[in-house]
Design an enzyme around this catalytic site. Structure first.
Site, PDB file in Angstrom:
ATOM      1  N   CYS A 146     -24.821 -34.465  28.512  1.00 36.61           N
ATOM      2  CA  CYS A 146     -23.717 -33.987  27.676  1.00 36.61           C
ATOM      3  C   CYS A 146     -22.423 -34.658  28.113  1.00 36.61           C
ATOM      4  CB  CYS A 146     -23.598 -32.473  27.775  1.00 36.61           C
ATOM      5  SG  CYS A 146     -22.168 -31.808  26.881  1.00 36.61           S
TER       6      CYS A 146
ATOM      7  N   CYS B 293       0.846  -1.196   0.000  1.00 36.41           N
ATOM      8  CA  CYS B 293       0.000   0.000   0.000  1.00 36.41           C
ATOM      9  C   CYS B 293       0.878   1.242   0.000  1.00 36.41           C
ATOM     10  CB  CYS B 293      -0.925  -0.014   1.208  1.00 36.41           C
ATOM     11  SG  CYS B 293      -1.984   1.442   1.320  1.00 36.41           S
TER      12      CYS B 293
ATOM     13  N   CYS C 162      -1.288 -19.939   1.516  1.00 35.98           N
ATOM     14  CA  CYS C 162      -2.187 -19.004   2.189  1.00 35.98           C
ATOM     15  C   CYS C 162      -2.915 -19.717   3.324  1.00 35.98           C
ATOM     16  CB  CYS C 162      -3.211 -18.447   1.202  1.00 35.98           C
ATOM     17  SG  CYS C 162      -2.501 -17.456  -0.125  1.00 35.98           S
TER      18      CYS C 162
ATOM     19  N   CYS D 198     -36.934 -30.566  23.203  1.00 36.72           N
ATOM     20  CA  CYS D 198     -36.962 -29.095  23.189  1.00 36.72           C
ATOM     21  C   CYS D 198     -35.595 -28.484  23.409  1.00 36.72           C
ATOM     22  CB  CYS D 198     -37.954 -28.572  24.218  1.00 36.72           C
ATOM     23  SG  CYS D 198     -37.450 -28.887  25.935  1.00 36.72           S
TER      24      CYS D 198
ATOM     25  N   HIS E  64     -39.299 -32.563  34.283  1.00 34.24           N
ATOM     26  CA  HIS E  64     -39.643 -31.912  33.008  1.00 34.24           C
ATOM     27  C   HIS E  64     -40.636 -32.758  32.218  1.00 34.24           C
ATOM     28  CE1 HIS E  64     -39.038 -29.563  29.345  1.00 34.24           C
ATOM     29  NE2 HIS E  64     -38.733 -30.690  28.684  1.00 34.24           N
TER      30      HIS E  64
ATOM     31  N   CYS F  48     -43.166 -31.039  27.162  1.00 30.99           N
ATOM     32  CA  CYS F  48     -42.704 -32.406  26.908  1.00 30.99           C
ATOM     33  C   CYS F  48     -43.332 -33.404  27.890  1.00 30.99           C
ATOM     34  CB  CYS F  48     -41.172 -32.468  26.986  1.00 30.99           C
ATOM     35  SG  CYS F  48     -40.338 -31.394  25.802  1.00 30.99           S
TER      36      CYS F  48
ATOM     37  N   CYS G 212     -34.032 -42.931  26.300  1.00 33.69           N
ATOM     38  CA  CYS G 212     -35.041 -41.897  26.534  1.00 33.69           C
ATOM     39  C   CYS G 212     -34.551 -40.541  26.064  1.00 33.69           C
ATOM     40  CB  CYS G 212     -35.413 -41.861  28.009  1.00 33.69           C
ATOM     41  SG  CYS G 212     -34.062 -41.317  29.080  1.00 33.69           S
TER      42      CYS G 212
ATOM     43  N   CYS H  17     -19.883 -31.395  29.382  1.00 30.82           N
ATOM     44  CA  CYS H  17     -20.076 -30.680  30.650  1.00 30.82           C
ATOM     45  C   CYS H  17     -20.993 -31.427  31.613  1.00 30.82           C
ATOM     46  CB  CYS H  17     -20.626 -29.286  30.387  1.00 30.82           C
ATOM     47  SG  CYS H  17     -22.273 -29.277  29.641  1.00 30.82           S
TER      48      CYS H  17
END
Length: 474
Positions: free
Chosen positions: A422, A329, A350, A433, A445, A453, A417, A425
């Site tokens: 996870c 530049c 690159c 949902c 829930h 649900c 089910c 974690c």
């Protein structure tokens, strides 16, 4: 001066002033005389040209233009005391585009008209002849060659020269004269050079076309209102006319949207484009500055040897050397790779960011063998292979897994089910949902009637009916 001559002169000048407007006839202030400008009506598609062997050297010699108007012939006259009873008016006839020989021929014919009307006023007859019969009298047809009279060949004569003297009228192209030309003292070709004559004719033609356009009524095809040409604008290529108010709104919308290459004629499928001068006339200075900047940028984008400095605070255009991938530049001196827009890295491949992997993969899959080799050379085969593998993995995960609502780890559900854990974690969440579940009572829930649900713990779970029946029987 007799009272009859005086009265005839006053009546003639008064009649001319009432017939012609101020641009065509002006009476002199101090003497009995005036000036008339004769605007000739040209045939359609009238062409003028300069031959390549013209005496004067022109950069554009050999050009040809189609025009609608030529500069007027100017007749300046003074009435002697014994006009019209005995003497004719004294006059000079000047014109820019007629040669001295052609002007002299017109002067001679004006003398003949006086002889025919001797004893009566003659100015109106002169003006009518010059306006309506000049082209036919001089045998001027299209295309008409422009020439400047050579002063070295001119032998001037006075107005009292013998009436038997014959003048060469010249033709459409001003035919060559073997004998020495005789030019009337009253004939004046008031132009300095052929190049000046060309420019004056083109400027006059443009000005007269604008004047005629401004005085006519046009129907705008956008608002369907009939307006004077002075309130309208036309596209130069197609001549489609629209009112300035509609075009102003149209241009402003396109410029604000960055569509500076799309200021086309609103007529469907018409390719005509507005000129920068037309845009500047209609929009405000701030919008025109944006238009000018975007137009320059889009033009530079079309140039293969122009790239932009990748620094956000700079962004100035940089010329790229042929066969070189380094750009420097001139403003901030930043050296960068013109391929990946990162700091210049020499012969190393690159680097590809994660955001560009998908684009790279799509580009590679759609490329032919030659372009694939170029991509391999630019980024390296390992980078290309990585892009293909990562994108395939990403597509598989998007299709077969869901992300943990807490940490985003991809989770695949094979069976069981809808209460998921996870592996990253250890957070409980609902597979239906994707909401996080309470660590103290994750099944609440699915047991709460108010939950979306409710009773869906095993929703969409495939169960082998035969095995279930066997277990029940046992």
């Amino acid at each position: 001066m007799s009272s009859e001559d005086r009265e005839a002169q006053e009546d003639e000048l008064l009649a001319l002033a009432s017939i012609y407007d101020g641009d065509e006839f002006r009476k002199a202030e101090s003497v009995q005389g005036g000036e008339t400008r004769i605007y000739l009506d040209l045939p359609q598609n009238f062409k003028i040209f300069v031959s390549g062997n013209s005496n004067e050297c022109l950069q554009n010699s050999g050009f040809e233009y189609t025009i609608c108007f030529l500069p007027p012939l100017v007749l300046n006259f003074e009435l002697p005391p014994d006009y019209p009873s005995s003497s004719p008016p004294s006059f000079t006839l000047s014109g820019k585009w007629l040669s001295p020989t052609q002007l002299s021929a017109l002067c001679k014919h004006l003398d003949n008209l006086w002889e025919e009307h001797r004893g009566s006023v003659v100015l109106f007859a002169w003006m009518q002849f010059l306006k309506e019969e000049t082209l036919a009298y001089l045998n001027i047809v299209s295309p008409f060659e422009l020439k400047i009279g050579s002063q070295k060949k001119v032998q001037r004569r006075t107005a009292q020269a013998s009436p038997n003297t014959e003048l060469d009228f010249g033709g459409a192209a001003g035919s060559d004269v073997d004998q020495e030309e005789i030019v009337d003292e009253r004939a004046v070709q008031d132009v300095e050079s052929l190049s000046n004559l060309i420019q004056e004719i083109l400027d006059f033609d443009q000005a007269q076309q604008i004047k005629c356009f401004n005085s006519k009524l046009f129907l705008c095809s956008i608002c369907f209102c009939e307006k004077l040409g002075s309130e309208c604008m036309y596209f130069l290529e197609c001549r489609h006319v629209y009112c300035k108010a509609c075009l102003k709104d149209y241009f402003e919308i396109q410029i604000r949207d960055g569509q500076v290459q799309c200021l086309n004629c609103p007529e469907p499928k018409c390719p005509s484009v507005a000129t920068p001068g037309q845009v500047k006339e209609l929009v405000e200075a701030e919008l025109f500055a944006r238009y000018d900047r975007l137009l320059l940028q889009s033009s530079l984008d079309l140039m293969a040897d122009v790239v932009y400095c990748p620094r956000p605070c700079c962004q100035l255009p940089v010329m790229q050397e042929p066969g070189c991938t380094m750009g420097i530049c001139s403003s901030c001196n930043f050296a960068f790779c013109t391929l990946c827009r990162l700091t210049y890295h020499g012969v190393s491949p690159c680097k590809v960011t994660a955001e560009k992997l998908m684009d790279l993969r799509n580009e590679y899959l759609q490329a032919d063998e030659a372009n694939k080799r170029l991509l391999d050379q630019r980024y390296g085969k390992r980078v290309i292979q990585k892009a293909l593998e990562e994108m395939e993995s990403k597509e598989w995960l998007e299709k077969n897994s869901k992300s943990c609502p807490c940490c985003g780890t991809p989770i695949e559900k094979l069976d069981g089910c809808n209460k998921m854990t996870c592996t990253g974690c250890m957070q409980y969440f609902c597979w239906i949902c994707m909401g996080s579940l309470s660590r103290a009572n994750p099944y609440k829930h699915f047991n709460d009637p108010g939950s979306p649900c409710f009773n869906r713990l095993f929703y969409a779970v495939d169960v082998d009916d035969d095995i279930w029946e066997d277990e029940v029987e046992d």
